[in-house]
Design a protein around this motif. Structure first.
Motif, mmCIF file in Angstrom:
data_model
loop_
_atom_site.group_PDB
_atom_site.id
_atom_site.type_symbol
_atom_site.label_atom_id
_atom_site.label_comp_id
_atom_site.label_asym_id
_atom_site.label_seq_id
_atom_site.Cartn_x
_atom_site.Cartn_y
_atom_site.Cartn_z
ATOM 1 N N LEU A 186 0.814 -1.221 0.000
ATOM 2 C CA LEU A 186 0.000 0.000 0.000
ATOM 3 C C LEU A 186 0.846 1.270 0.000
ATOM 4 O O LEU A 186 0.372 2.333 -0.371
ATOM 5 C CB LEU A 186 -0.977 0.013 1.190
ATOM 6 C CG LEU A 186 -2.367 -0.562 0.868
ATOM 7 C CD1 LEU A 186 -2.300 -2.022 0.499
ATOM 8 C CD2 LEU A 186 -3.327 -0.356 2.024
ATOM 9 N N GLN A 187 2.078 1.127 0.423
ATOM 10 C CA GLN A 187 2.958 2.302 0.412
ATOM 11 C C GLN A 187 3.469 2.633 -0.988
ATOM 12 O O GLN A 187 3.861 3.754 -1.248
ATOM 13 C CB GLN A 187 4.143 2.081 1.355
ATOM 14 C CG GLN A 187 3.843 2.592 2.749
ATOM 15 C CD GLN A 187 4.937 2.259 3.735
ATOM 16 O OE1 GLN A 187 5.718 1.330 3.510
ATOM 17 N NE2 GLN A 187 4.996 2.982 4.830
ATOM 18 N N GLU A 188 3.455 1.639 -1.865
ATOM 19 C CA GLU A 188 3.948 1.884 -3.229
ATOM 20 C C GLU A 188 3.062 2.878 -3.957
ATOM 21 O O GLU A 188 1.888 2.593 -4.230
ATOM 22 C CB GLU A 188 3.997 0.563 -4.002
ATOM 23 C CG GLU A 188 5.316 -0.155 -3.864
ATOM 24 C CD GLU A 188 5.367 -1.371 -4.782
ATOM 25 O OE1 GLU A 188 5.215 -1.183 -6.015
ATOM 26 O OE2 GLU A 188 5.533 -2.477 -4.272
ATOM 27 N N GLN A 189 3.635 4.015 -4.285
ATOM 28 C CA GLN A 189 2.886 5.107 -4.921
ATOM 29 C C GLN A 189 2.197 4.644 -6.199
ATOM 30 O O GLN A 189 1.080 5.039 -6.489
ATOM 31 C CB GLN A 189 3.847 6.261 -5.280
ATOM 32 C CG GLN A 189 4.483 6.925 -4.090
ATOM 33 C CD GLN A 189 3.545 7.924 -3.397
ATOM 34 O OE1 GLN A 189 2.550 8.343 -3.956
ATOM 35 N NE2 GLN A 189 3.884 8.284 -2.171
ATOM 36 N N LYS A 190 2.892 3.802 -6.936
ATOM 37 C CA LYS A 190 2.392 3.474 -8.274
ATOM 38 C C LYS A 190 1.139 2.578 -8.245
ATOM 39 O O LYS A 190 0.467 2.436 -9.252
ATOM 40 C CB LYS A 190 3.486 2.803 -9.101
ATOM 41 C CG LYS A 190 3.957 1.503 -8.533
ATOM 42 C CD LYS A 190 4.926 0.800 -9.458
ATOM 43 C CE LYS A 190 5.169 -0.595 -8.929
ATOM 44 N NZ LYS A 190 6.288 -1.287 -9.415
ATOM 45 N N ARG A 191 0.852 1.991 -7.081
ATOM 46 C CA ARG A 191 -0.271 1.049 -7.066
ATOM 47 C C ARG A 191 -1.650 1.712 -7.020
ATOM 48 O O ARG A 191 -2.640 1.120 -7.428
ATOM 49 C CB ARG A 191 -0.154 0.106 -5.874
ATOM 50 C CG ARG A 191 0.941 -0.927 -6.043
ATOM 51 C CD ARG A 191 0.852 -1.950 -4.934
ATOM 52 N NE ARG A 191 2.007 -2.818 -4.885
ATOM 53 C CZ ARG A 191 2.113 -3.957 -5.564
ATOM 54 N NH1 ARG A 191 1.127 -4.351 -6.323
ATOM 55 N NH2 ARG A 191 3.206 -4.684 -5.446
ATOM 56 N N TRP A 192 -1.742 2.924 -6.448
ATOM 57 C CA TRP A 192 -3.063 3.548 -6.314
ATOM 58 C C TRP A 192 -2.920 5.033 -6.037
ATOM 59 O O TRP A 192 -1.867 5.497 -5.606
ATOM 60 C CB TRP A 192 -3.867 2.882 -5.191
ATOM 61 C CG TRP A 192 -3.217 2.964 -3.847
ATOM 62 C CD1 TRP A 192 -2.115 2.268 -3.432
ATOM 63 C CD2 TRP A 192 -3.600 3.796 -2.745
ATOM 64 N NE1 TRP A 192 -1.803 2.609 -2.142
ATOM 65 C CE2 TRP A 192 -2.705 3.551 -1.688
ATOM 66 C CE3 TRP A 192 -4.634 4.725 -2.545
ATOM 67 C CZ2 TRP A 192 -2.772 4.191 -0.460
ATOM 68 C CZ3 TRP A 192 -4.713 5.358 -1.311
ATOM 69 C CH2 TRP A 192 -3.798 5.092 -0.287
ATOM 70 N N SER A 193 -3.986 5.754 -6.261
ATOM 71 C CA SER A 193 -3.953 7.201 -6.063
ATOM 72 C C SER A 193 -4.931 7.585 -4.949
ATOM 73 O O SER A 193 -6.104 7.196 -4.983
ATOM 74 C CB SER A 193 -4.325 7.880 -7.380
ATOM 75 O OG SER A 193 -5.316 8.848 -7.188
ATOM 76 N N ILE A 194 -4.440 8.309 -3.954
ATOM 77 C CA ILE A 194 -5.299 8.704 -2.829
ATOM 78 C C ILE A 194 -6.427 9.609 -3.316
ATOM 79 O O ILE A 194 -7.539 9.566 -2.780
ATOM 80 C CB ILE A 194 -4.472 9.382 -1.696
ATOM 81 C CG1 ILE A 194 -5.351 9.693 -0.448
ATOM 82 C CG2 ILE A 194 -3.805 10.660 -2.173
ATOM 83 C CD1 ILE A 194 -5.836 8.513 0.303
ATOM 84 N N LYS A 195 -6.161 10.397 -4.344
ATOM 85 C CA LYS A 195 -7.180 11.310 -4.859
ATOM 86 C C LYS A 195 -8.373 10.519 -5.415
ATOM 87 O O LYS A 195 -9.525 10.824 -5.125
ATOM 88 C CB LYS A 195 -6.560 12.180 -5.957
ATOM 89 C CG LYS A 195 -7.163 13.566 -6.019
ATOM 90 C CD LYS A 195 -6.379 14.456 -6.951
ATOM 91 C CE LYS A 195 -7.355 15.170 -7.860
ATOM 92 N NZ LYS A 195 -6.698 15.732 -9.038
#
Ligand SMILES: [Zn+2]
Length: 308
Positions: A186-195
């Motif tokens: 979940l820390q990997e930026q590329k997996r999902w966007s908080i926005k």
């Protein structure tokens, strides 16, 4: 003496009636190319998950009818296929099986397949994924059973059934293998966007609208974040962590089973969690990426505590 005799007879009847509860039966189809160690782990894991999350004729009337039908048709409830990635692993059963899933849930006889990446099997860290995927797919069978087969994204939000399966498999991996991939995934930026997760949550309700970042809701990380935020919101309402996970992993699916098929899963959500979907999405809109650390499951959480 007579009294003791009657008590004994009653005990005998009681124990046979307990033993007679028929379990949902799986047929294992394990490819000869699988490592022995994996096969042993598979059998262990299946024993554990069936004990902790049992499916049997007492689960509900849908399961009872489904078991009767499947037993008549094929002599057991469901096939599980597993293999180390290779072309056409079970040509005599089904052609060109690919990927891990509970497959063709709309067909009369859906099955589970586990397509294991040889690289994962050879890697000490990723090997855990080849074990936890068993928990993930079994959990889909459990969701299907409790909800009377209303767990696909025509009937339930994708983030809840895939995010739930992802979180559960990682809690399991932490408990049994002392490896925890939830935080790093979940820390990997590329997996999902908080926005996207916090402001356009409804996109995560269906597979075909789920935002794609390097693949399809990569490893269900975005969906898992939503599930963890839901558990966090429930905890704010004085619900313990175990109870909150129990609502997400079990009670919602029981409530879903009681409502009709189709898109209208929102009443089951409100009945289970005591808030409307709109209210939850509004709360979720305030979450930041850095909140992840605060909403990860407690390290000592055990699946037995959740489902007991
Ligand atoms: Zn899944």
């Amino acid at each position: 003496m007579k009294k003791i005799f009657i008590v004994l007879i009653a005990l005998v009847f009681y124990s046979t009636s307990v033993a007679a509860v028929e379990k949902f039966k799986f047929k294992y189809n394990l490819h000869e190319n699988l490592p022995k160690k994996w096969v042993t782990e598979f059998e262990n894991i299946m024993d554990i998950v069936q004990e902790v999350m049992p499916i049997n004729e007492n689960t509900n009337h849908w399961v009872k009818n489904n078991m009767k039908l499947m037993n008549m048709k094929q002599g057991y409830g469901m096939d599980i296929y597993a293999w180390k990635r290779t072309k056409n692993p079970f040509p005599e059963k089904r052609a060109n099986m690919k990927g891990s899933c509970i497959c063709e849930t709309n067909s009369p006889a859906p099955w589970v397949q586990l397509d294991l990446n040889p690289k994962d099997l050879a890697d000490s860290r990723n090997k855990i994924r080849t074990y936890s995927v068993i928990v993930h797919e079994y959990f889909h069978v459990y969701q299907r059973a409790l909800s009377h087969d209303k767990f696909s994204d025509r009937n339930s939000p994708k983030w809840l059934f895939e995010g739930g399966a992802k979180v559960l498999q990682e809690i399991y991996a932490r408990q049994y293998y002392k490896k925890y991939l939830l935080k790093s995934d979940l820390q990997e930026q590329k997996r999902w966007s908080i926005k996207k997760v916090s402001k356009e949550t409804n996109l995560y309700e269906k597979y075909n609208t789920s935002p794609q970042k390097n693949g399809f809701d990569s490893n269900y990380a975005g969906s898992a974040f939503i599930v963890l935020a839901l558990v966090n919101e429930l905890k704010k309402n004085n619900i313990s962590e175990q109870e909150a996970f129990e609502l997400v992993f079990r009670e919602f699916w029981i409530q879903r089973g009681k409502k009709p098929r189709g898109w209208n899963w929102q009443p089951a959500f409100q009945n289970t969690f005591g808030m409307t979907v709109t209210e939850f999405y509004k709360r979720l809109s305030k979450y930041k990426r850095k909140d992840l650390k605060k909403i990860l499951p407690n390290k000592s959480l055990k699946i037995q505590d959740i489902f007991s």
